[in-house]
Design a protein around this motif. Structure first.
Motif, mmCIF file in Angstrom:
data_model
loop_
_atom_site.group_PDB
_atom_site.id
_atom_site.type_symbol
_atom_site.label_atom_id
_atom_site.label_comp_id
_atom_site.label_asym_id
_atom_site.label_seq_id
_atom_site.Cartn_x
_atom_site.Cartn_y
_atom_site.Cartn_z
ATOM 1 N N PHE A 7 0.844 -1.197 0.000
ATOM 2 C CA PHE A 7 0.000 0.000 0.000
ATOM 3 C C PHE A 7 0.875 1.241 0.000
ATOM 4 C CE2 PHE A 7 -2.389 3.078 2.849
ATOM 5 C CZ PHE A 7 -3.273 3.502 1.886
ATOM 6 N N ASN A 8 0.510 2.220 -0.825
ATOM 7 C CA ASN A 8 1.199 3.515 -0.838
ATOM 8 C C ASN A 8 0.428 4.454 0.093
ATOM 9 O OD1 ASN A 8 2.471 5.939 -1.309
ATOM 10 N ND2 ASN A 8 2.496 5.715 -3.527
ATOM 11 N N LYS A 9 0.872 4.523 1.338
ATOM 12 C CA LYS A 9 0.192 5.321 2.351
ATOM 13 C C LYS A 9 0.392 6.808 2.080
ATOM 14 C CE LYS A 9 1.570 6.782 6.450
ATOM 15 N NZ LYS A 9 1.002 8.113 6.568
ATOM 16 N N PRO A 10 -0.715 7.537 1.924
ATOM 17 C CA PRO A 10 -0.596 8.982 1.746
ATOM 18 C C PRO A 10 -0.187 9.684 3.043
ATOM 19 C CG PRO A 10 -2.713 8.174 0.917
ATOM 20 C CD PRO A 10 -2.082 7.072 1.712
ATOM 21 N N TYR A 11 0.326 10.870 2.894
ATOM 22 C CA TYR A 11 0.641 11.745 4.019
ATOM 23 C C TYR A 11 -0.637 11.965 4.842
ATOM 24 C CZ TYR A 11 2.128 16.021 6.433
ATOM 25 O OH TYR A 11 2.449 16.960 7.383
ATOM 26 N N GLY A 12 -0.524 11.927 6.155
ATOM 27 C CA GLY A 12 -1.656 12.239 7.027
ATOM 28 C C GLY A 12 -2.594 11.091 7.327
ATOM 29 N N VAL A 13 -2.261 9.877 6.880
ATOM 30 C CA VAL A 13 -3.115 8.710 7.121
ATOM 31 C C VAL A 13 -2.483 7.858 8.220
ATOM 32 C CG1 VAL A 13 -4.051 6.579 6.106
ATOM 33 C CG2 VAL A 13 -4.039 8.702 4.780
ATOM 34 N N LEU A 14 -3.286 7.471 9.206
ATOM 35 C CA LEU A 14 -2.817 6.596 10.282
ATOM 36 C C LEU A 14 -2.602 5.182 9.768
ATOM 37 C CD1 LEU A 14 -5.198 7.560 13.235
ATOM 38 C CD2 LEU A 14 -2.757 8.017 13.076
ATOM 39 N N CYS A 15 -1.643 4.481 10.334
ATOM 40 C CA CYS A 15 -1.361 3.083 9.958
ATOM 41 C C CYS A 15 -2.212 2.126 10.785
ATOM 42 C CB CYS A 15 0.113 2.775 10.146
ATOM 43 S SG CYS A 15 1.133 3.486 8.880
ATOM 44 N N PRO A 32 -10.756 3.552 4.544
ATOM 45 C CA PRO A 32 -11.291 3.904 3.222
ATOM 46 C C PRO A 32 -10.450 3.398 2.050
ATOM 47 C CG PRO A 32 -10.926 5.882 4.569
ATOM 48 C CD PRO A 32 -10.363 4.722 5.310
ATOM 49 N N TYR A 33 -9.230 3.021 2.321
ATOM 50 C CA TYR A 33 -8.312 2.612 1.255
ATOM 51 C C TYR A 33 -8.262 1.104 1.041
ATOM 52 C CZ TYR A 33 -6.555 7.365 1.771
ATOM 53 O OH TYR A 33 -6.447 8.734 1.837
ATOM 54 N N ILE A 34 -8.344 0.347 2.140
ATOM 55 C CA ILE A 34 -8.134 -1.099 2.054
ATOM 56 C C ILE A 34 -9.313 -1.821 2.678
ATOM 57 C CG2 ILE A 34 -6.614 -3.010 2.692
ATOM 58 C CD1 ILE A 34 -4.358 -0.870 2.880
ATOM 59 N N ASP A 35 -10.144 -2.416 1.823
ATOM 60 C CA ASP A 35 -11.318 -3.160 2.288
ATOM 61 C C ASP A 35 -11.054 -4.653 2.116
ATOM 62 O OD1 ASP A 35 -13.816 -3.806 3.219
ATOM 63 O OD2 ASP A 35 -14.822 -3.412 1.305
ATOM 64 N N VAL A 36 -10.043 -5.121 2.851
ATOM 65 C CA VAL A 36 -9.656 -6.528 2.793
ATOM 66 C C VAL A 36 -9.695 -7.047 4.230
ATOM 67 C CG1 VAL A 36 -7.827 -8.161 2.199
ATOM 68 C CG2 VAL A 36 -8.157 -6.101 0.808
ATOM 69 N N PRO A 37 -10.597 -7.953 4.534
ATOM 70 C CA PRO A 37 -10.705 -8.434 5.918
ATOM 71 C C PRO A 37 -9.481 -9.244 6.352
ATOM 72 C CG PRO A 37 -12.195 -9.656 4.484
ATOM 73 C CD PRO A 37 -11.579 -8.585 3.649
ATOM 74 N N GLY A 38 -9.120 -9.062 7.625
ATOM 75 C CA GLY A 38 -8.097 -9.901 8.234
ATOM 76 C C GLY A 38 -6.657 -9.523 7.988
ATOM 77 N N VAL A 39 -6.390 -8.407 7.303
ATOM 78 C CA VAL A 39 -4.999 -7.990 7.108
ATOM 79 C C VAL A 39 -4.667 -6.867 8.088
ATOM 80 C CG1 VAL A 39 -4.868 -8.692 4.695
ATOM 81 C CG2 VAL A 39 -5.517 -6.334 5.244
ATOM 82 N N TYR A 40 -3.411 -6.867 8.521
ATOM 83 C CA TYR A 40 -2.953 -5.863 9.477
ATOM 84 C C TYR A 40 -1.581 -5.363 9.064
ATOM 85 C CZ TYR A 40 -6.794 -7.726 12.107
ATOM 86 O OH TYR A 40 -8.052 -8.118 12.470
ATOM 87 N N PRO A 41 -1.258 -4.113 9.402
ATOM 88 C CA PRO A 41 0.052 -3.567 9.023
ATOM 89 C C PRO A 41 1.202 -4.344 9.654
ATOM 90 C CG PRO A 41 -1.422 -1.816 9.767
ATOM 91 C CD PRO A 41 -2.095 -3.118 10.080
ATOM 92 N N ALA A 42 2.228 -4.553 8.873
ATOM 93 C CA ALA A 42 3.473 -5.151 9.352
ATOM 94 C C ALA A 42 4.443 -3.994 9.574
ATOM 95 C CB ALA A 42 4.017 -6.145 8.335
ATOM 96 N N GLY A 176 -2.408 6.123 -2.092
ATOM 97 C CA GLY A 176 -3.755 5.663 -1.754
ATOM 98 C C GLY A 176 -4.146 4.372 -2.450
ATOM 99 N N ALA A 177 -3.279 3.863 -3.322
ATOM 100 C CA ALA A 177 -3.566 2.621 -4.052
ATOM 101 C C ALA A 177 -2.771 1.480 -3.431
ATOM 102 C CB ALA A 177 -3.221 2.769 -5.529
ATOM 103 N N TRP A 178 -3.199 0.247 -3.752
ATOM 104 C CA TRP A 178 -2.485 -0.928 -3.278
ATOM 105 C C TRP A 178 -2.564 -2.028 -4.327
ATOM 106 C CZ3 TRP A 178 -5.339 -5.438 -2.592
ATOM 107 C CH2 TRP A 178 -6.721 -5.292 -2.493
#
Length: 182
Positions: A7-15, A32-42, A176-178
């Protein structure tokens, strides 16, 4: 089979997917960017930083990516204040003394300004103060480490974009894309 999202995290977005802040204002999250159940930031990327964030549903992979003991290199494109010289880059390559101790040696090089997307809000431009771009690779992950390292050598960070984690890169992913790694 485990999933891995780049994911390309935009400025100002919480992880994170929800804002647990008690400050009263709601800050943008991953929801609003990632609607995929069960994934979490590494790992994490600061609110005021941009770039590559990996998300997975695999706990072992998450630990391997985020835990500094695995020494997975993370490469950042960093716009710093001032005209950075070889001596300052040598300090980064040797390790920098921060309040919480010495950093591991980093890979550091001056680069031509990369062709990146515009940041919103834009970096403050000052005619009287030069800026430079560097590529900085580290193998640890202290809180706000890159910003603290550049400040310690006299070149505060103006813009910070994480470009690479290990072999995974941000190349071709718009803010904002992944995309899913296959």
């Amino acid at each position: 089979m485990s999933r891995l999202i780049l994911f390309n995290k935009p400025y100002g977005v919480l992880c994170q997917f929800t804002d647990r802040s008690t400050a009263g204002s709601v800050r943008p999250t991953l929801s609003p960017y990632i609607d995929v159940p069960g994934v979490y930031p590494a790992g994490r990327l600061d609110l005021d930083s941009e770039g590559l964030l990996l998300l997975t549903d695999d706990g072992r992979l998450q630990a391997r990516i985020a835990d500094p003991k695995f020494k997975l290199p993370k490469t950042y494109l960093v716009q710093v204040e001032g005209d950075i010289q070889d001596a300052a880059l040598a300090q980064l390559r040797q390790g920098v003394l921060l309040k919480d101790g010495m950093t591991r040696p980093a890979e550091a090089a001056r680069i031509v300004p990369p062709e990146l997307w515009p940041r919103d809000p834009p970096v403050r431009f000052r005619k009287s103060v030069a800026d430079s771009w560097i590529s900085l690779s580290i193998r640890e992950g202290r809180n706000r480490q890159v910003r603290r390292m550049t400040a310690a050598i006299g070149h505060p960070t103006l813009r910070l974009v994480r470009w690479r984690i290990g072999d995974w890169t941000l190349d071709g992913i718009a803010p904002g894309a992944w995309r899913e790694d296959r």
